[in-house]
Design a protein around this motif. Structure first.
Motif, PDB file in Angstrom:
ATOM      1  N   ALA A   1      62.836   1.674 -21.048  1.00  0.00           N
ATOM      2  CA  ALA A   1      61.394   1.688 -21.298  1.00  0.00           C
ATOM      3  C   ALA A   1      61.093   2.745 -22.343  1.00  0.00           C
ATOM      4  CB  ALA A   1      60.639   1.996 -20.003  1.00  0.00           C
ATOM      5  N   HIS A   2      60.220   2.409 -23.263  1.00  0.00           N
ATOM      6  CA  HIS A   2      59.839   3.392 -24.277  1.00  0.00           C
ATOM      7  C   HIS A   2      58.393   3.859 -24.099  1.00  0.00           C
ATOM      8  CE1 HIS A   2      58.451  -0.383 -26.093  1.00  0.00           C
ATOM      9  NE2 HIS A   2      57.539   0.366 -26.686  1.00  0.00           N
ATOM     10  N   TYR A   3      57.702   3.288 -23.131  1.00  0.00           N
ATOM     11  CA  TYR A   3      56.348   3.747 -22.843  1.00  0.00           C
ATOM     12  C   TYR A   3      56.061   3.634 -21.356  1.00  0.00           C
ATOM     13  CZ  TYR A   3      54.567  -1.003 -22.185  1.00  0.00           C
ATOM     14  OH  TYR A   3      54.336  -2.256 -21.710  1.00  0.00           O
ATOM     15  N   ALA A   4      55.095   4.424 -20.910  1.00  0.00           N
ATOM     16  CA  ALA A   4      54.653   4.378 -19.516  1.00  0.00           C
ATOM     17  C   ALA A   4      53.165   4.692 -19.475  1.00  0.00           C
ATOM     18  CB  ALA A   4      55.423   5.385 -18.669  1.00  0.00           C
ATOM     19  N   MET A   5      52.514   4.155 -18.458  1.00  0.00           N
ATOM     20  CA  MET A   5      51.098   4.419 -18.219  1.00  0.00           C
ATOM     21  C   MET A   5      50.926   4.854 -16.768  1.00  0.00           C
ATOM     22  SD  MET A   5      49.377   1.111 -20.139  1.00  0.00           S
ATOM     23  CE  MET A   5      50.318  -0.113 -19.243  1.00  0.00           C
ATOM     24  N   TRP A   6      49.881   5.623 -16.497  1.00  0.00           N
ATOM     25  CA  TRP A   6      49.544   6.038 -15.140  1.00  0.00           C
ATOM     26  C   TRP A   6      48.086   6.505 -15.134  1.00  0.00           C
ATOM     27  CZ3 TRP A   6      52.167   8.727 -18.689  1.00  0.00           C
ATOM     28  CH2 TRP A   6      51.799  10.047 -18.949  1.00  0.00           C
ATOM     29  N   TRP A   7      47.523   6.569 -13.943  1.00  0.00           N
ATOM     30  CA  TRP A   7      46.127   6.953 -13.795  1.00  0.00           C
ATOM     31  C   TRP A   7      46.013   8.447 -13.548  1.00  0.00           C
ATOM     32  CZ3 TRP A   7      42.830   3.550 -15.424  1.00  0.00           C
ATOM     33  CH2 TRP A   7      43.173   2.196 -15.380  1.00  0.00           C
TER      34      TRP A   7
ATOM     35  N   LEU B   1      59.873   5.457 -14.594  1.00  0.00           N
ATOM     36  CA  LEU B   1      59.741   4.029 -14.898  1.00  0.00           C
ATOM     37  C   LEU B   1      61.077   3.447 -15.333  1.00  0.00           C
ATOM     38  CD1 LEU B   1      57.920   1.522 -15.294  1.00  0.00           C
ATOM     39  CD2 LEU B   1      57.490   2.350 -17.614  1.00  0.00           C
ATOM     40  N   GLN B   2      61.820   4.176 -16.145  1.00  0.00           N
ATOM     41  CA  GLN B   2      63.128   3.696 -16.590  1.00  0.00           C
ATOM     42  C   GLN B   2      64.080   3.525 -15.419  1.00  0.00           C
ATOM     43  OE1 GLN B   2      64.713   6.205 -19.690  1.00  0.00           O
ATOM     44  NE2 GLN B   2      63.227   5.506 -21.182  1.00  0.00           N
ATOM     45  N   GLU B   3      64.048   4.438 -14.477  1.00  0.00           N
ATOM     46  CA  GLU B   3      64.999   4.415 -13.358  1.00  0.00           C
ATOM     47  C   GLU B   3      64.583   3.503 -12.210  1.00  0.00           C
ATOM     48  OE1 GLU B   3      65.858   8.401 -12.084  1.00  0.00           O
ATOM     49  OE2 GLU B   3      66.503   9.009 -14.105  1.00  0.00           O
ATOM     50  N   HIS B   4      63.265   3.375 -11.966  1.00  0.00           N
ATOM     51  CA  HIS B   4      62.807   2.687 -10.759  1.00  0.00           C
ATOM     52  C   HIS B   4      61.933   1.470 -11.013  1.00  0.00           C
ATOM     53  CE1 HIS B   4      64.356   6.088  -8.478  1.00  0.00           C
ATOM     54  NE2 HIS B   4      63.721   6.887  -9.315  1.00  0.00           N
ATOM     55  N   GLY B   5      61.525   1.268 -12.236  1.00  0.00           N
ATOM     56  CA  GLY B   5      60.620   0.163 -12.517  1.00  0.00           C
ATOM     57  C   GLY B   5      59.173   0.544 -12.241  1.00  0.00           C
ATOM     58  N   SER B   6      58.282  -0.412 -12.424  1.00  0.00           N
ATOM     59  CA  SER B   6      56.847  -0.159 -12.302  1.00  0.00           C
ATOM     60  C   SER B   6      56.422   0.159 -10.880  1.00  0.00           C
ATOM     61  CB  SER B   6      56.058  -1.371 -12.786  1.00  0.00           C
ATOM     62  OG  SER B   6      56.128  -1.475 -14.182  1.00  0.00           O
ATOM     63  N   SER B   7      55.522   1.101 -10.787  1.00  0.00           N
ATOM     64  CA  SER B   7      54.883   1.480  -9.526  1.00  0.00           C
ATOM     65  C   SER B   7      53.558   2.125  -9.882  1.00  0.00           C
ATOM     66  CB  SER B   7      55.767   2.472  -8.756  1.00  0.00           C
ATOM     67  OG  SER B   7      55.787   3.725  -9.418  1.00  0.00           O
ATOM     68  N   SER B   8      52.808   2.545  -8.896  1.00  0.00           N
ATOM     69  CA  SER B   8      51.554   3.221  -9.201  1.00  0.00           C
ATOM     70  C   SER B   8      51.796   4.565  -9.885  1.00  0.00           C
ATOM     71  CB  SER B   8      50.732   3.421  -7.927  1.00  0.00           C
ATOM     72  OG  SER B   8      51.454   4.202  -6.994  1.00  0.00           O
ATOM     73  N   TYR B   9      53.007   5.098  -9.776  1.00  0.00           N
ATOM     74  CA  TYR B   9      53.353   6.373 -10.414  1.00  0.00           C
ATOM     75  C   TYR B   9      53.528   6.214 -11.928  1.00  0.00           C
ATOM     76  CZ  TYR B   9      55.740  10.818 -11.249  1.00  0.00           C
ATOM     77  OH  TYR B   9      56.083  12.059 -11.717  1.00  0.00           O
ATOM     78  N   ALA B  10      54.086   5.100 -12.358  1.00  0.00           N
ATOM     79  CA  ALA B  10      54.305   4.806 -13.779  1.00  0.00           C
ATOM     80  C   ALA B  10      54.497   3.303 -13.929  1.00  0.00           C
ATOM     81  CB  ALA B  10      55.524   5.553 -14.299  1.00  0.00           C
ATOM     82  N   PHE B  11      53.776   2.708 -14.870  1.00  0.00           N
ATOM     83  CA  PHE B  11      53.847   1.256 -15.024  1.00  0.00           C
ATOM     84  C   PHE B  11      53.734   0.883 -16.495  1.00  0.00           C
ATOM     85  CE2 PHE B  11      49.558   2.579 -13.874  1.00  0.00           C
ATOM     86  CZ  PHE B  11      48.771   1.996 -14.848  1.00  0.00           C
ATOM     87  N   ASN B  12      53.848  -0.421 -16.755  1.00  0.00           N
ATOM     88  CA  ASN B  12      53.751  -0.939 -18.113  1.00  0.00           C
ATOM     89  C   ASN B  12      52.752  -2.090 -18.148  1.00  0.00           C
ATOM     90  OD1 ASN B  12      55.148  -3.178 -17.084  1.00  0.00           O
ATOM     91  ND2 ASN B  12      57.121  -2.389 -17.765  1.00  0.00           N
ATOM     92  N   PHE B  13      52.575  -2.693 -19.312  1.00  0.00           N
ATOM     93  CA  PHE B  13      51.626  -3.791 -19.431  1.00  0.00           C
ATOM     94  C   PHE B  13      52.066  -5.030 -18.644  1.00  0.00           C
ATOM     95  CE2 PHE B  13      50.179  -1.694 -23.475  1.00  0.00           C
ATOM     96  CZ  PHE B  13      48.866  -1.487 -23.083  1.00  0.00           C
ATOM     97  N   GLN B  14      53.354  -5.188 -18.408  1.00  0.00           N
ATOM     98  CA  GLN B  14      53.833  -6.359 -17.671  1.00  0.00           C
ATOM     99  C   GLN B  14      53.594  -6.239 -16.173  1.00  0.00           C
ATOM    100  OE1 GLN B  14      55.848  -4.762 -20.086  1.00  0.00           O
ATOM    101  NE2 GLN B  14      55.180  -6.278 -21.562  1.00  0.00           N
ATOM    102  N   HIS B  15      53.496  -5.015 -15.665  1.00  0.00           N
ATOM    103  CA  HIS B  15      53.294  -4.777 -14.234  1.00  0.00           C
ATOM    104  C   HIS B  15      52.237  -3.693 -14.060  1.00  0.00           C
ATOM    105  CE1 HIS B  15      57.448  -6.369 -14.514  1.00  0.00           C
ATOM    106  NE2 HIS B  15      57.015  -7.110 -13.528  1.00  0.00           N
ATOM    107  N   VAL B  16      50.995  -4.059 -14.272  1.00  0.00           N
ATOM    108  CA  VAL B  16      49.890  -3.106 -14.242  1.00  0.00           C
ATOM    109  C   VAL B  16      49.498  -2.784 -12.811  1.00  0.00           C
ATOM    110  CG1 VAL B  16      47.431  -2.873 -14.785  1.00  0.00           C
ATOM    111  CG2 VAL B  16      49.006  -3.809 -16.492  1.00  0.00           C
ATOM    112  N   PHE B  17      49.201  -1.531 -12.564  1.00  0.00           N
ATOM    113  CA  PHE B  17      48.642  -1.089 -11.293  1.00  0.00           C
ATOM    114  C   PHE B  17      47.208  -0.627 -11.569  1.00  0.00           C
ATOM    115  CE2 PHE B  17      52.985  -1.333 -10.267  1.00  0.00           C
ATOM    116  CZ  PHE B  17      53.089  -1.401  -8.871  1.00  0.00           C
ATOM    117  N   GLN B  18      46.292  -1.112 -10.770  1.00  0.00           N
ATOM    118  CA  GLN B  18      44.882  -0.763 -10.972  1.00  0.00           C
ATOM    119  C   GLN B  18      44.620   0.669 -10.544  1.00  0.00           C
ATOM    120  OE1 GLN B  18      42.821  -2.764 -12.694  1.00  0.00           O
ATOM    121  NE2 GLN B  18      44.654  -4.033 -12.917  1.00  0.00           N
ATOM    122  N   SER B  19      43.538   1.233 -11.050  1.00  0.00           N
ATOM    123  CA  SER B  19      43.210   2.623 -10.737  1.00  0.00           C
ATOM    124  C   SER B  19      42.939   2.792  -9.252  1.00  0.00           C
ATOM    125  CB  SER B  19      42.015   3.091 -11.562  1.00  0.00           C
ATOM    126  OG  SER B  19      40.857   2.398 -11.171  1.00  0.00           O
TER     127      SER B  19
END
Length: 147
Positions: free
Chosen positions: A103-109, A128-146
């Protein structure tokens, strides 16, 4: 209330930001940064005295650059990323950058009126690179709402 933080990291093909292979990318930094700052939903971005973030070197690697910003919501960041002339640079990224891990980017609230630090942002990207998307860090393919 919450706002969206994002980090993206890139490993340059050139040896550093002054490498001639990076010239075209660097020549457009100001216009892309201005576009971001003038975009609906933009709140903040990490920047140095040159009005960009290329001088930050948190990984002690001159081939790596980071971008860290805060947006009102996912829609505003997604619009800037994929529906403005910024997307032209995404399409051409292989001219300037190597693949950066899984992963080269991550998003979080984050809470309103807070700004992420570089260390925190890098930890979220690593997660995100190690565990995949979660509410802690996610990407556009697996968005977590605020929250």
């Amino acid at each position: 209330m919450y706002q969206l933080a994002q980090i993206n990291v890139a490993r340059m093909i050139g040896t550093n930001i002054e490498d001639p292979v990076m010239n075209e990318f660097v020549s457009h930094l100001d216009s892309v940064n201005q576009l971001a700052e003038n975009s609906d939903g933009f709140i903040w971005r990490l920047k140095d005295d040159e009005n960009n973030a290329t001088s930050f070197n948190p990984l002690n690697d001159e081939q790596v650059i980071i971008n860290l910003s805060v947006w009102e919501n996912i829609d505003s960041l997604e619009h800037f990323t994929y529906k403005t002339f910024h997307v032209d640079f995404l399409r051409r990224r292989r001219e300037w950058f190597q693949k950066y891990g899984k992963a080269h980017y991550a998003m979080w609230w984050i809470k309103n009126n807070e700004y992420p630090g570089i260390d925190e942002a890098l930890k979220r990207l690593e997660y995100l690179q190690e565990h995949g998307s979660s509410s802690y860090a996610f990407n556009f393919q697996h968005v977590f709402q605020s929250p």
